[in-house]
Write a protein that holds these residues in place. Structure first.
Motif, short mmCIF file in Angstrom:
data_model
loop_
_atom_site.label_atom_id
_atom_site.label_comp_id
_atom_site.label_asym_id
_atom_site.label_seq_id
_atom_site.Cartn_x
_atom_site.Cartn_y
_atom_site.Cartn_z
N ILE A 113 0.71 11.09 -13.28
CA ILE A 113 0.44 9.46 -14.04
C ILE A 113 0.71 8.50 -12.43
N VAL A 114 2.47 8.69 -12.43
CA VAL A 114 2.44 7.77 -11.53
C VAL A 114 2.43 8.73 -9.77
N SER A 115 1.79 9.22 -10.06
CA SER A 115 1.82 9.95 -8.45
C SER A 115 0.12 9.28 -7.86
N ARG A 116 -0.44 9.67 -9.06
CA ARG A 116 -1.93 9.40 -8.62
C ARG A 116 -2.00 7.85 -8.65
N THR A 117 -1.67 7.10 -9.70
CA THR A 117 -1.57 5.79 -9.33
C THR A 117 -0.99 5.14 -8.37
N ALA A 118 -0.38 5.18 -7.85
CA ALA A 118 0.65 4.88 -6.46
C ALA A 118 -0.07 5.06 -5.68
N GLU A 119 -0.68 6.21 -6.03
CA GLU A 119 -2.07 6.93 -4.21
C GLU A 119 -2.98 6.50 -4.30
N SER A 120 -3.79 5.11 -5.82
CA SER A 120 -4.73 5.07 -6.37
C SER A 120 -4.41 4.25 -5.54
N LEU A 121 -3.36 2.84 -5.63
CA LEU A 121 -2.78 1.59 -4.84
C LEU A 121 -3.09 1.62 -3.51
N ALA A 122 -2.03 2.56 -3.09
CA ALA A 122 -2.04 2.64 -2.05
C ALA A 122 -3.26 2.59 -1.40
N ASN A 123 -3.89 3.37 -1.57
CA ASN A 123 -5.94 4.05 -0.92
C ASN A 123 -5.96 2.34 -0.72
N THR A 124 -6.38 1.62 -1.64
CA THR A 124 -6.95 -0.23 -2.16
C THR A 124 -6.04 -0.66 -1.10
N THR A 125 -4.87 -1.16 -1.23
CA THR A 125 -4.52 -1.67 -0.60
C THR A 125 -3.47 -1.62 0.22
N GLY A 126 -3.58 -0.38 0.97
CA GLY A 126 -2.74 0.19 1.57
C GLY A 126 -3.55 0.13 3.33
N VAL A 127 -2.89 0.15 4.68
CA VAL A 127 -3.78 0.60 6.20
C VAL A 127 -3.57 1.85 6.20
N ASN A 128 -5.10 1.48 6.79
CA ASN A 128 -6.18 3.11 7.47
C ASN A 128 -5.85 1.96 8.69
N ILE A 129 -4.51 2.88 9.96
CA ILE A 129 -4.66 3.62 10.64
C ILE A 129 -5.45 3.61 11.24
N ASP A 130 -6.31 4.59 11.48
CA ASP A 130 -8.26 4.40 11.75
C ASP A 130 -9.02 3.27 11.88
N GLU A 131 -8.84 2.93 10.10
CA GLU A 131 -9.54 1.49 10.63
C GLU A 131 -9.18 -0.29 10.96
N GLU A 132 -8.08 0.00 11.09
CA GLU A 132 -7.47 -0.70 11.65
C GLU A 132 -7.79 -0.82 13.46
N MET A 133 -7.25 0.19 13.87
CA MET A 133 -7.98 0.93 15.07
C MET A 133 -9.00 0.35 16.00
N THR A 134 -10.15 0.70 14.92
CA THR A 134 -11.50 0.78 15.22
C THR A 134 -11.50 -1.08 15.18
N LEU A 135 -11.02 -2.00 13.79
CA LEU A 135 -11.28 -3.47 13.71
C LEU A 135 -10.41 -4.19 15.24
N LEU A 136 -9.45 -3.37 15.83
CA LEU A 136 -8.76 -3.75 16.83
C LEU A 136 -9.77 -3.78 18.24
N LEU A 137 -10.60 -3.15 18.71
CA LEU A 137 -11.50 -3.26 19.65
C LEU A 137 -12.61 -3.87 19.31
N ASP A 138 -13.01 -4.47 17.82
CA ASP A 138 -13.66 -4.96 17.57
C ASP A 138 -13.36 -6.62 17.91
N ILE A 139 -12.38 -6.77 17.88
CA ILE A 139 -11.59 -8.11 17.76
C ILE A 139 -11.44 -8.22 19.18
N GLU A 140 -11.40 -7.02 20.27
CA GLU A 140 -11.12 -6.98 22.01
C GLU A 140 -12.34 -7.41 21.84
#
Length: 496
Positions: free
Chosen positions: A444-471
């Motif tokens: 339960i702890v592991s799944r909850t932490a994983e869900s929270l990380a998926n919701t609030t954490g950083v996705n490197i691929d998304e950030e790199m895509t966003l960086l291209l849009d900003i450029e």
């Protein structure tokens, strides 16, 4: 749109993209940091007095949060650490049972004692069999003494761990106070407080490992923390958490309570008890689980003294007296059907029947162990070498239903051998249940932490895509500035 307004729009866009680029870089750098939440730039459109759009304005830096998931993580973490503390204690207590094939537990040695009695009854004149009986009885006493010592050691370790937990709680509350002050002041001044919010969340998560908590966030970002029992743990300032350790534990020792701002929240005196966290698990182990097991051992010891007690054979109605198994309160026998706390640590072999202590081994067969000079307790006054009556009495007593204390969580009307076996089953059942509960809670702890990380954490691929849009947006703003510059050059050239 005038050229000056267009230039203002382009400049504000460049500044906004610069801030966004910095924020994306910050996200990428913190992606692997525990508790880091994704940051984003809060933008708004600037409207001139004439109602025209005149650019972008950076309102601040925001962070992605999920209050429901975070609250669930705090709760599940607290439950998990309490179960972990309980299981560690039960594992230590289970060592008193050991490998059943080694037959070193009180229950196993009680079975050996019955076998030794049966062998001695078959040939009551055999000194070797009598010595084996005495040796087995001594092993049983040693096992009860050492098991009792282990139980009190587990309680003492839990008490020391409670002290460490209280120290950790006070330290974390101090950190929380510092971070909370930064956040409140930052909100008032408009500074970026997102890193402080991340740090505060991590402190609260660490705090939930020690004690179950609930939180309330106020409009200025100020947080209030309560124990899961409802006691205020933090509000603007940290409340004092206090505990007085106990150096040595015996069967009759009661550990001290833990206080929050003078209110007992853990321990036997708790009036608003916490129900999760390491602190709860340790106090449950120290004050409930280990003492219950100790009481079971004490009842086994009392049953032994009763089973081998000697009755007045003269008909004079004298009181029963302790025989082969005795204690510090001898020659009296412990009160029947009543728990004598610490008896398992106190039980011993009567020196009058032990040749190594100057005693007479024949007294085990004949009686009179309590007082060899008192003929009233002699079961074999004619000293018959083949007398088996006393051995048979012992065997009957071990298999005779007797009344045990009702507060030890076992059948209070069992035989001594059945009661001892049930004690082993009780401990193993609790250990297996704790193991299963911890496994489930860990998921339960592991799944909850994983869900929270998926919701609030950083996705490197998304950030790199966003960086291209900003450029690309940055390049567009730069082109707009270049176009405005060219147009201004043309205007100046035509004016000349």
């Amino acid at each position: 749109m005038s050229l000056s307004v267009a230039l203002q729009v382009a400049q504000s866009a460049l500044a906004a993209r610069q801030t966004e680029t910095s924020t994306v870089s910050r996200n990428i750098a913190g992606a692997q940091d525990a508790g880091y939440s994704r940051k984003s730039v809060l933008l708004s459109t600037v409207i001139s007095e004439s109602g025209q759009t005149s650019g972008l304005q950076v309102e601040g830096i925001g962070r992605v949060t999920d209050d429901a998931l975070y609250a669930s993580l705090l709760q599940s973490t607290a439950v998990g650490t309490s179960q972990e503390a309980i299981l560690e204690g039960l594992e230590a207590l289970a060592a008193t049972i050991g490998d059943t094939s080694l037959e070193m537990s009180p229950s196993a040695l009680l079975g050996d004692l019955k076998t030794a009695l049966q062998n001695a009854a078959a040939d009551p004149n055999d000194t070797i069999l009598a010595q084996d009986l005495l040796s087995t009885a001594s092993d049983l006493v040693t096992s009860l003494n050492e098991t009792s010592e282990t139980v009190q050691g587990v309680r003492a370790d839990a008490d020391a761990d409670i002290a460490d937990s209280v120290d950790s709680i006070n330290e974390l509350l101090g950190q929380l106070e510092d971070l909370n002050t930064v956040i409140v002041r930052g909100n008032q001044s408009g500074n970026d407080i997102t890193d402080a919010l991340d740090s505060r969340d991590q402190v609260l998560l660490a705090l939930s490992e020690e004690i179950g908590i609930t939180t309330l966030t106020r409009t200025d970002g100020d947080v209030v923390v309560y124990t899961d029992g409802g006691v205020t743990l933090f509000e603007t300032t940290a409340r004092e958490v206090s505990f007085e350790p106990t150096n040595t534990f015996f069967g009759t020792t009661t550990g001290n309570s833990v206080y929050v701002d003078g209110v007992p929240v853990a321990g036997v005196d708790a009036i608003m008890p916490t129900t999760s966290g390491r602190l709860y698990g340790l106090t449950e182990l120290r004050d409930e689980i280990a003492p219950t097991y100790q009481s079971q051992l004490d009842e086994i010891a009392r049953g032994l003294i009763e089973s081998f007690a000697e009755a007045d054979q003269s008909g004079g109605g004298g009181p029963d007296q302790a025989g082969l198994f005795t204690w510090s309160g001898s020659p009296a026998v412990p009160a029947t059907s009543t728990l004598s706390s610490g008896l398992a640590a106190d039980i011993q072999i009567n020196a009058n029947a032990d040749p190594d202590q100057g005693g007479n081994l024949d007294l085990v067969r004949d009686g009179g162990i309590s007082d060899p000079l008192d003929p009233d307790y002699d079961y074999n006054p004619t000293d018959l070498a083949g007398y088996t009556g006393r051995y048979q009495d012992f065997l009957d007593a071990l298999d005779e239903p007797r009344v045990f204390d009702a507060g030890v969580e076992l059948d209070p009307t069992d035989t001594l051998t059945g009661f001892a076996s049930s004690s082993v089953g009780w401990l193993e059942s609790n250990r297996q249940s704790a193991t299963s509960d911890l496994e489930v809670q860990s998921v339960i702890v592991s799944r909850t932490a994983e869900s929270l990380a998926n919701t609030t954490g950083v996705n490197i691929d998304e950030e790199m895509t966003l960086l291209l849009d900003i450029e690309r947006a940055y390049a567009a703003a730069a082109k707009l500035i270049s176009a405005v510059d060219n147009m201004l050059d043309d205007l100046l050239a035509s004016a000349s």
